[in-house]
Design a protein around this motif. Sequence first.
Motif, mmCIF file in Angstrom:
data_model
loop_
_atom_site.group_PDB
_atom_site.id
_atom_site.type_symbol
_atom_site.label_atom_id
_atom_site.label_comp_id
_atom_site.label_asym_id
_atom_site.label_seq_id
_atom_site.Cartn_x
_atom_site.Cartn_y
_atom_site.Cartn_z
ATOM 1 N N LYS A 222 0.850 -1.227 -0.011
ATOM 2 C CA LYS A 222 -0.064 -0.006 0.088
ATOM 3 C C LYS A 222 0.775 1.199 -0.045
ATOM 4 O O LYS A 222 0.649 2.244 -0.686
ATOM 5 C CB LYS A 222 -1.083 -0.023 1.087
ATOM 6 C CG LYS A 222 -2.317 -0.576 0.914
ATOM 7 C CD LYS A 222 -3.056 0.537 -0.087
ATOM 8 C CE LYS A 222 -4.499 -0.012 -0.430
ATOM 9 N NZ LYS A 222 -4.947 0.904 -1.316
ATOM 10 N N ALA A 223 1.877 1.243 0.730
ATOM 11 C CA ALA A 223 2.814 2.665 0.836
ATOM 12 C C ALA A 223 3.426 2.820 -0.330
ATOM 13 O O ALA A 223 3.955 4.097 -0.554
ATOM 14 C CB ALA A 223 3.695 2.473 2.101
ATOM 15 N N SER A 224 3.631 1.867 -1.296
ATOM 16 C CA SER A 224 4.213 2.159 -2.591
ATOM 17 C C SER A 224 3.339 3.361 -3.497
ATOM 18 O O SER A 224 4.239 3.958 -4.259
ATOM 19 C CB SER A 224 4.255 0.957 -3.429
ATOM 20 O OG SER A 224 3.162 0.741 -3.831
ATOM 21 N N THR A 225 2.393 3.614 -3.198
ATOM 22 C CA THR A 225 1.458 4.699 -3.824
ATOM 23 C C THR A 225 1.838 5.731 -3.472
ATOM 24 O O THR A 225 1.390 6.773 -4.205
ATOM 25 C CB THR A 225 -0.226 4.433 -3.525
ATOM 26 O OG1 THR A 225 -0.196 4.521 -2.301
ATOM 27 C CG2 THR A 225 -0.638 3.058 -4.138
ATOM 28 N N LEU A 226 2.473 5.985 -2.499
ATOM 29 C CA LEU A 226 3.089 7.585 -2.157
ATOM 30 C C LEU A 226 4.654 7.514 -2.108
ATOM 31 O O LEU A 226 5.394 8.383 -1.694
ATOM 32 C CB LEU A 226 2.531 7.817 -0.701
ATOM 33 C CG LEU A 226 2.459 6.982 0.543
ATOM 34 C CD1 LEU A 226 3.971 7.041 1.129
ATOM 35 C CD2 LEU A 226 1.509 7.255 1.449
ATOM 36 N N ALA A 227 5.356 6.472 -3.069
ATOM 37 C CA ALA A 227 6.549 6.785 -2.972
ATOM 38 C C ALA A 227 7.218 7.995 -3.522
ATOM 39 O O ALA A 227 8.421 8.329 -3.000
ATOM 40 C CB ALA A 227 6.969 5.570 -3.921
ATOM 41 N N GLY A 228 6.680 8.588 -4.094
ATOM 42 C CA GLY A 228 7.188 10.052 -4.647
ATOM 43 C C GLY A 228 7.336 11.074 -3.356
ATOM 44 O O GLY A 228 7.738 12.117 -3.860
#
Length: 507
Positions: A222-228
């Motif tokens: 899930k946290a990969s969606t805010l990697a930026g």
Amino acid sequence: MGELSAADHASPRLPPPLPSPSPKKLSVLPLIALIFYNVSGGPFGVEDSVSTGGGPLLSLLGFLIFPLLWSLPEALVTAELAASFPENGGYVLWISSAFGPFWGFQEGFWKWISGTMDNALYPVLFLDYLSQSLPLFARPAARVPSLLALTAALTFLNYRGLHIVGLAAVALTAFSLSPFVVMALLAVPRIRPRRWLAVDLKKANFRGYFNSMFWNLNYWDKASTLAGEVDDPSRSFPRALFGAVMLVMASYLIPLLAGTGALDTSTTGEWKDGYFAQVGMAIGGAWLSWWIQAASAMSNMGLFEAEMSSDSFQLLGMSELGMLPAIFSKRSKYGTPTTSILCSASGVLLLSSMSFQEIIEFLNFLYSLGMLLEFAAFIKLRVKKPELHRPYRIPVGTGGAVAICVPPTVLLVLVMCLASMRTVAVSVSVMLVGFLLHPAIEQLRSRKWVAFLATAEPPESFSSAALVQDQVTIDDDASVSLLLDHSHAKKEPLDLAISLDSALKME
């Protein structure tokens, strides 16, 4: 002195206004806390595994074995792909790169629906725990407005900035786990190891057991969606994921070992959601029971914030890729995606009337579909694009990559096979909506009825699009890590938004 010219009489030219400061990036510790809340939030909800498993043995074995078969493989795959695609949108980019934009959109739609379903649980659970001490909140006249007010307050906190959410997650993690550390220490003199071996398979409910295990150990991606929004994501994500795996396992096993070892579990039916408060009462007294209830209530706030952040930044990432209208990428002055947050909050309110078990089963099925796509994308990218820039790479070859994905794939299929026909019907309906929604959005783009950031179809391979970089230059470190070779890039500066837009136009 000579006369002043008109230019001298004119007001002095002011320097151009300074650009607004960029939002603070997440460091490793807040990222660990957000991943912890995406996946777990503490041992609240694991009590069911004792009753559905027919005793402590299967519960303890489950939280020892399932993380190795499921959590660790998912965390490893997420670490490699999040480091390779360090942009908002996470798994949507992975699937788009492997299978094209259509399946990338489906992945994003399924994951957003399952995430919104998951998030609808937490305000309800918060009020459930509160109503144990304050029965007023069990009445509809007080419960409905409280639910609306709580959702609005938590949504506003998310709007105020991801950095604030990350710091809040760190504080909530410490508060949520502290009573269980105390409980474990107090339980040591009362522990009888033979109690851990108790099991009655006749009382086991394996459908509920597997659903409970799966729900308590998923969402590592899930946290990969805010990697930026992460500082140095290529390094931070692998470290944070492995730290979170250890924290989640400890947060489940230590309270279960203490509770089932110190108390007689012959009546396993008592082990339901919220039973740790009773365990705390038996081991430490009323003060510990109240502390556990407060920790549980606050944990639900952390779970809501982490899920809301991931879901909203996923929509932002999809908008930046041109899969959703540009309005979803609009940021507030705090750097948060305003429209995406409001969209996710609306979904939470719409779904909050569903029952706990309905939500669990529905979101598990949709989540399983998405994870099957992710494992397939991981293997395909290893085979078809071995040259893809991978700052972190699981130290195995193609055969090892396939072997890593086999155990979690078996578990995913098992969870889907155990689903009720109603769950299958609802999930198929969601899939059909996704299949129809993608061409509908493309019609909006082609007829120019709605503004999009990208004017062309998202590329079949995000990374291969970035290969055509002798026509563009990327100064952003996160974007550079997406390139396989940037030795011929021109020297003109170009910001991230333009580089992403250019990449989306090229194949």
